[in-house]
Design a protein around this motif. Sequence first.
Motif, PDB file in Angstrom:
ATOM      1  N   ILE A  64      -0.360  -3.782  -6.453  1.00  0.00           N
ATOM      2  CA  ILE A  64      -0.067  -2.732  -5.484  1.00  0.00           C
ATOM      3  C   ILE A  64      -1.305  -1.855  -5.321  1.00  0.00           C
ATOM      4  N   ARG A  65      -1.601  -1.491  -4.100  1.00  0.00           N
ATOM      5  CA  ARG A  65      -2.690  -0.550  -3.821  1.00  0.00           C
ATOM      6  C   ARG A  65      -2.096   0.848  -3.637  1.00  0.00           C
ATOM      7  N   PHE A  66      -2.723   1.833  -4.274  1.00  0.00           N
ATOM      8  CA  PHE A  66      -2.289   3.222  -4.132  1.00  0.00           C
ATOM      9  C   PHE A  66      -3.405   4.051  -3.498  1.00  0.00           C
ATOM     10  N   SER A  67      -3.027   4.938  -2.582  1.00  0.00           N
ATOM     11  CA  SER A  67      -3.940   5.937  -2.029  1.00  0.00           C
ATOM     12  C   SER A  67      -3.366   7.313  -2.311  1.00  0.00           C
ATOM     13  N   ALA A  68      -4.248   8.288  -2.551  1.00  0.00           N
ATOM     14  CA  ALA A  68      -3.780   9.636  -2.907  1.00  0.00           C
ATOM     15  C   ALA A  68      -4.466  10.695  -2.056  1.00  0.00           C
ATOM     16  N   ARG A  69      -3.743  11.766  -1.826  1.00  0.00           N
ATOM     17  CA  ARG A  69      -4.278  12.984  -1.202  1.00  0.00           C
ATOM     18  C   ARG A  69      -3.986  14.158  -2.140  1.00  0.00           C
TER      19      ARG A  69
ATOM     20  N   HIS B 299       0.869  -1.179   0.000  1.00  0.00           N
ATOM     21  CA  HIS B 299       0.000   0.000   0.000  1.00  0.00           C
ATOM     22  C   HIS B 299       0.906   1.230   0.000  1.00  0.00           C
ATOM     23  N   LEU B 300       0.874   1.996  -1.101  1.00  0.00           N
ATOM     24  CA  LEU B 300       1.755   3.145  -1.261  1.00  0.00           C
ATOM     25  C   LEU B 300       0.952   4.433  -1.404  1.00  0.00           C
ATOM     26  N   GLY B 301       1.561   5.550  -0.978  1.00  0.00           N
ATOM     27  CA  GLY B 301       0.853   6.826  -0.922  1.00  0.00           C
ATOM     28  C   GLY B 301       1.342   7.840  -1.937  1.00  0.00           C
ATOM     29  N   LEU B 302       0.394   8.618  -2.460  1.00  0.00           N
ATOM     30  CA  LEU B 302       0.670   9.637  -3.457  1.00  0.00           C
ATOM     31  C   LEU B 302       0.114  10.980  -3.003  1.00  0.00           C
ATOM     32  N   ILE B 303       0.903  12.027  -3.142  1.00  0.00           N
ATOM     33  CA  ILE B 303       0.406  13.391  -2.972  1.00  0.00           C
ATOM     34  C   ILE B 303       0.305  13.975  -4.375  1.00  0.00           C
TER      35      ILE B 303
END
Length: 240
Positions: free
Chosen positions: A29-34, A5-9
């Motif tokens: 891969i799971r991606f989360s974004a803000r 689980h990786l994060g994106l701005i």
Amino acid sequence: MAQPHLGLIVPPAAGAVPVDGPLLYGERIRFSARGLGLGEISTRGYLDVIDSVVAKAVALKEEGVSAISLMGTSLSFFRGAAFNRQLEIEMARATGLPCTTMSNAIVNGLRHLKVRRVAVATAYIDEVNAQLRGYLQQSDFEPLALEGLSISDVQAVGKVPTRALVDLCVKVFEAQPGADGILISCGGLVTLDAVREVEERLQVPVVSSSPAGFWDLVRTAGLDARSPGCGRLFAWTAPA
């Protein structure tokens, strides 16, 4: 094995995951974004949002991500290489996680493909193109022809057709002989099809902001960043 689980701005306020992530890595891969709510692709726009980057990184940590990238190329290069490095350090210090930026991604991608003399195609206005030229020079590259599409609207960049991107890449590559490869800069451009077409047509490697941003983040997390059929950058690569 648990799904990474990786994060994106990301620059747009909606905080959607850019399309390249699922296209490159599917369910691996799971991606989360803000989202930052960038108003325009310009220095004025960057100054309005840059101070909120670290807080967005902390919010992503609270969602359980294991590594984070600021997925806006010009957002991280507009003040130069030293500022980009400091931004990375501040994100990592605040979260305790491996962190990177899209400006790191383009540099790491070009180095991985052994490109030093680079033809550059961008979405940017002249002000931002000048900032990119400076960042590349500070990072020990020789930018040759560099031309942009003069777009400052955040939503408009995602609507640029593949044909326009291919034509611009060919134009900058042919404008000044000697380039080892091509850089397409602006994370909002949708470029995977253009990358494949330009590499086949011109027989040189192409690094593009958004695909390279995912490649770099996946490597930063210590994962396998390969994605066959998506260009030379994804053919083989070891974790960072």
